[in-house]
Design an enzyme around this catalytic site. Structure first.
Site, PDB file in Angstrom:
ATOM      1  N   GLU A  23       0.852  -1.177   0.000  1.00  0.00           N
ATOM      2  CA  GLU A  23       0.000   0.000   0.000  1.00  0.00           C
ATOM      3  C   GLU A  23       0.893   1.233   0.000  1.00  0.00           C
ATOM      4  O   GLU A  23       1.876   1.292   0.745  1.00  0.00           O
ATOM      5  CB  GLU A  23      -0.920   0.024   1.219  1.00  0.00           C
ATOM      6  N   HIS A  88      -4.034   6.680   0.263  1.00  0.00           N
ATOM      7  CA  HIS A  88      -3.322   5.407   0.287  1.00  0.00           C
ATOM      8  C   HIS A  88      -3.964   4.491  -0.744  1.00  0.00           C
ATOM      9  O   HIS A  88      -5.024   4.796  -1.288  1.00  0.00           O
ATOM     10  CB  HIS A  88      -3.294   4.787   1.688  1.00  0.00           C
ATOM     11  N   HIS A  90      -5.198   0.563  -2.088  1.00  0.00           N
ATOM     12  CA  HIS A  90      -5.612  -0.811  -1.802  1.00  0.00           C
ATOM     13  C   HIS A  90      -5.261  -1.598  -3.063  1.00  0.00           C
ATOM     14  O   HIS A  90      -6.047  -1.619  -4.016  1.00  0.00           O
ATOM     15  CB  HIS A  90      -7.113  -0.892  -1.511  1.00  0.00           C
ATOM     16  N   ASP A 101      -8.425   1.202   8.483  1.00  0.00           N
ATOM     17  CA  ASP A 101      -8.413   2.585   7.988  1.00  0.00           C
ATOM     18  C   ASP A 101      -9.297   3.460   8.868  1.00  0.00           C
ATOM     19  O   ASP A 101      -8.903   4.556   9.276  1.00  0.00           O
ATOM     20  CB  ASP A 101      -8.936   2.664   6.546  1.00  0.00           C
TER      21      ASP A 101
END
Length: 171
Positions: A23, A88, A90, A101
């Site tokens: 990630e 970020h 995935h 998260d």
């Protein structure tokens, strides 16, 4: 809504692809435009700061390196900007926040999630989970920013926030 210029959207996707299968994580600097009471503000992204992911299991979660995040926040302040988002990826999806998260969210800004598997980009105010509309485009027009196509900011001649920092502050 969050306004994300095409060049920075492309750089965010390039960062996500570069770090996969880990990630990626980064900060977005810009300006917050307040609106009427009770409504969400508009976040205008002006610069992007890729950050190292120091999580124990970076293929399943992210943790921004605190020193690099602090440097990014100081650089924003020096440029007259503020934190307007965190992003970020995935790598295997989905484009929605994971329980981790949500649990670890600490800033009152949109959290963008780049789903490499599905090719979508979505944003949420966490921990509440309220979705924030992401619009792409340069001056003169905007459109939904859900696609992962486009060239990187450096290919387009733009700069990320990390490029704008003095060498001793590069991330």
């Amino acid at each position: 809504m969050l306004l994300l210029p095409d060049s920075l959207r492309a750089e965010l996707w390039a960062h996500a692809r570069r770090d996969a299968p880990r990630e990626c994580v980064g900060a977005l600097g810009g300006l917050t435009v307040p609106v009427q009471a009770g409504a969400l503000p508009t976040w205008q992204v002006r610069t992007l700061y890729p950050l190292p992911n120091t999580a124990r299991d970076p293929q399943r979660e992210y943790l921004a390196d605190p020193l690099h995040l602090l440097r990014a926040l100081k650089a924003m302040r020096a440029e007259g900007l503020e934190l307007v988002g965190l992003y970020h990826s995935h790598p295997r999806g989905p484009d929605q926040p994971s329980p981790t998260d949500t649990r670890l969210a600490t800033y009152d800004v949109p959290y963008l999630i780049a789903d490499l598997n599905g090719g979508t980009l979505r944003a949420y105010l966490l921990p509440a989970g309220r979705e924030v509309r992401v619009l792409a485009g340069e001056a003169g027009g905007t459109r939904p920013a859900g696609s992962c196509t486009g060239e990187s900011a450096t290919e387009a001649g733009g700069a990320t926030g990390a490029d704008a920092l003095a060498p001793e502050h590069r991330m």
